[in-house]
Enzyme design. Sequence first.
Site, PDB file in Angstrom:
ATOM      1  N   TYR A   1      32.037 -19.046   8.504  1.00 49.63           N
ATOM      2  CA  TYR A   1      33.264 -19.862   8.460  1.00 49.63           C
ATOM      3  C   TYR A   1      33.044 -21.077   9.345  1.00 49.63           C
ATOM      4  O   TYR A   1      31.949 -21.641   9.387  1.00 49.63           O
ATOM      5  CB  TYR A   1      34.466 -19.000   8.864  1.00 49.63           C
ATOM      6  CG  TYR A   1      35.772 -19.565   8.355  1.00 49.63           C
ATOM      7  CD1 TYR A   1      35.938 -19.837   6.994  1.00 49.63           C
ATOM      8  CD2 TYR A   1      36.828 -19.829   9.210  1.00 49.63           C
ATOM      9  CE1 TYR A   1      37.126 -20.369   6.512  1.00 49.63           C
ATOM     10  CE2 TYR A   1      38.024 -20.347   8.748  1.00 49.63           C
ATOM     11  CZ  TYR A   1      38.163 -20.629   7.390  1.00 49.63           C
ATOM     12  OH  TYR A   1      39.331 -21.154   6.929  1.00 49.63           O
TER      13      TYR A   1
ATOM     14  N   LYS B   1      36.092  -4.001 -17.742  1.00 43.07           N
ATOM     15  CA  LYS B   1      35.118  -5.002 -18.184  1.00 43.07           C
ATOM     16  C   LYS B   1      34.293  -5.492 -17.001  1.00 43.07           C
ATOM     17  O   LYS B   1      33.083  -5.705 -17.115  1.00 43.07           O
ATOM     18  CB  LYS B   1      35.869  -6.173 -18.820  1.00 43.07           C
ATOM     19  CG  LYS B   1      35.001  -7.097 -19.639  1.00 43.07           C
ATOM     20  CD  LYS B   1      34.825  -6.578 -21.048  1.00 43.07           C
ATOM     21  CE  LYS B   1      34.151  -7.588 -21.940  1.00 43.07           C
ATOM     22  NZ  LYS B   1      34.204  -7.220 -23.346  1.00 43.07           N
TER      23      LYS B   1
END
Length: 764
Positions: A49, A104
């Site tokens: 970060y 999926k």
Amino acid sequence: MRQLRNQPPEVSKLHDQDALRYHRYPRPGKIEVTPTKPCMSQADLSLAYTPGVGVPCLRIKDDPDASFDYTSRGNLVGVITNGTAVLGLGHIGPLAGKPVMEGKAVLFKRFADLDVFDIEVNTTDPDEFIRTVELLEPTFGGINLEDIKAPDCFYIEDELSRRMSIPVFHDDQHGTAIISAAALLNACELTGRRLETTRVVINGAGAAAMACAKRYIQLGVAPDNLLMVDSKGVIFQGRQAGMNPYKAAFARQTSLRTLEQAARGADVLVGLSVKGAFTPELLAVMAPKPIVFALANPDPEIDYHQAKAARPDAIVATGRSDYPNQVNNVLGFPFIFRGALDVRATTINEQMKQAAVLALAKLAREDVPDSVLRAYGGQPIHFGPEYLIPKPLDSRVLLAVTPAVARAAVESGVARVGLPEPAAYLQALEARLGPEREIIRKIIIRAQQHPKRIVLPEGDHPVIMRAAHQAAAEGVARPILLGEPQRIQATAAGLGLSLEGVEIVDNLNSPLYDEFCDQLFALRARKGWSREETRRQLRHRYVFGAMMVRQGLVDGQVHGVAHSYPDAIRPVLWVIPRRPDVAKVSGLYLMVLRQRTLLFADATINIHPSADDLAEIAMLSAEMARFLDMRPRVAMLSFSNFGSTRHPDATRVQRAVEIVRQRQPELTIDGEMQADTAVDEMILGERFPFNRLGGPANVLIFPELSAANMAYKLLDRLGGATAVGPILMGLTKPFNVVQRGADMETVANVIALTVAQAKAQTPA
């Protein structure tokens, strides 16, 4: 739910509860987001970060394509729906369709190592849906549209493909078209047909039917030889009822009006409609050696066996996994997206789809590896009427289809980057599967092909009963619970378990008791046992079960959840003989991690093995690795690296390596070496380039039981690994003793493994 239709309501309800439990526990849903970079220190945090993250941000600002280099975008697919046509459930809405989208995502990850964010958009307005997806382009490398009703799906895909510079693919259309086209190509070859003269009838006019029609024509079928039929009959030029511009593209000049008329003399009949749409009488009027694809989901237009009975000369495919020639979209979309994203394609064009068709068709004509044969029951599989397309669990599909798609993207000019050198690309694709590729699931599938009788002596233990229920329900084994029947039935009722398919044997009141006592006394009389002691020991269910195995009444035994490991294994060693070529029984654990699978030995029996013992353990472990479809690379572990410490414990390991090389010179083995050396490619390659492994080891032989036992338990509890075992080696019969307190999933996996071992030991 297809397999439940002919079962009693209480069984169907139980399976419903199993499905709900599967999706809810141990945490809701089927997917999670996992970091790929360490974040354990202040330095890690500053890179992950602020302030370090600003550097790639500015690089991407200057060069948008750098997003593929510095973020996960290039491996991220958006699976997006509005829930208007979910599986066979219809318009159930985007929220209710979310489990399908997560499913999926699982398939993308499992088969092609692609990450997915599933997005459910709450609108039925095609333009609103299009605009929503369009705005998400910076997030993804590709878009998989899913479960969107026709004809909206055509407009949505066309518009998004036009507006976006990343691949957009509606799998409900193109996936079925690609897989069935590969099957059609091979079926025509087997029946001696030429595509340009083949007459095709497609029953159905939805998204998949239209995509199939387009794909077949691009493959070579003459447009005038293809008729499409919907609920109102043949789609012909001039028809007004139930028409739209998409159907109009397939209207033909013909006097035929019904499915029966269209099918007369037809070479190919493709069903993308509803259960029961095809009858034996319909198939009877087709041309000789007809090709019948009954692809309705979940139940085909005609049952496979019914179709073959009506037309024994037919080649038949369905969407079902329990019949030959399963047309399964999982053979397509993971690998097509993998190839497209690997070259940063801007679209999935017709050339890429056609490349997938040809690659699948070609792969089916190749020799099928033993690992695939074992996964599907061990029977020979050859290109022919019952094997038109590869099996879904054939890992070669990734290595065949993906490079073909990527190459087509490059050659057709839609790739942002070129292909790596072919050998390097194949190696990179292999690495994405993980070294051993879902070994546990393959074991389960192998067991399902030949379920064996497995005795479970702890028959009244809840974990054992749940595992027996799962093994029976999945068709993995024919479990036998030992114990008092009324107690077992009462416990099952309290757990809400059906014991359908599970046999219960009361060992204390068995007519076999006296016979077993005589046999066991003859076996143990010169081991200090009196007849009274023999009768007492035989009352123990572990011993009774072992006698069932010894006498061939069952095929294997699994136990151990209720006793310490020494107490659990002792009856096995009393009753079951070692193999003639084995001096000592040993055990290993199968350690399944996210990216690799390892075997640890001996973690169960031999406390301080000699050099000869270690050599034997290494050779048995390599044998087990090959049984599990692994190419063994064996590391003999120590606290020393290749002679760095001259200590008796280190030289003992060195001697073991020498013994193995003398007995099995073809086996890849090296040592002694430290554990991090064995599994870290960088350490092996940079510090010890002379090593003989050629890569990280997958079989680790520990110098003492204490080291192996601690290592597997720490990795299991803290390292995110799944420990399967222990697996006993060196016995003449399949026996496996689980650790005390093992969970149901572990026991069920070991049952499946025991079945697979029993099958392997059965003479052909």
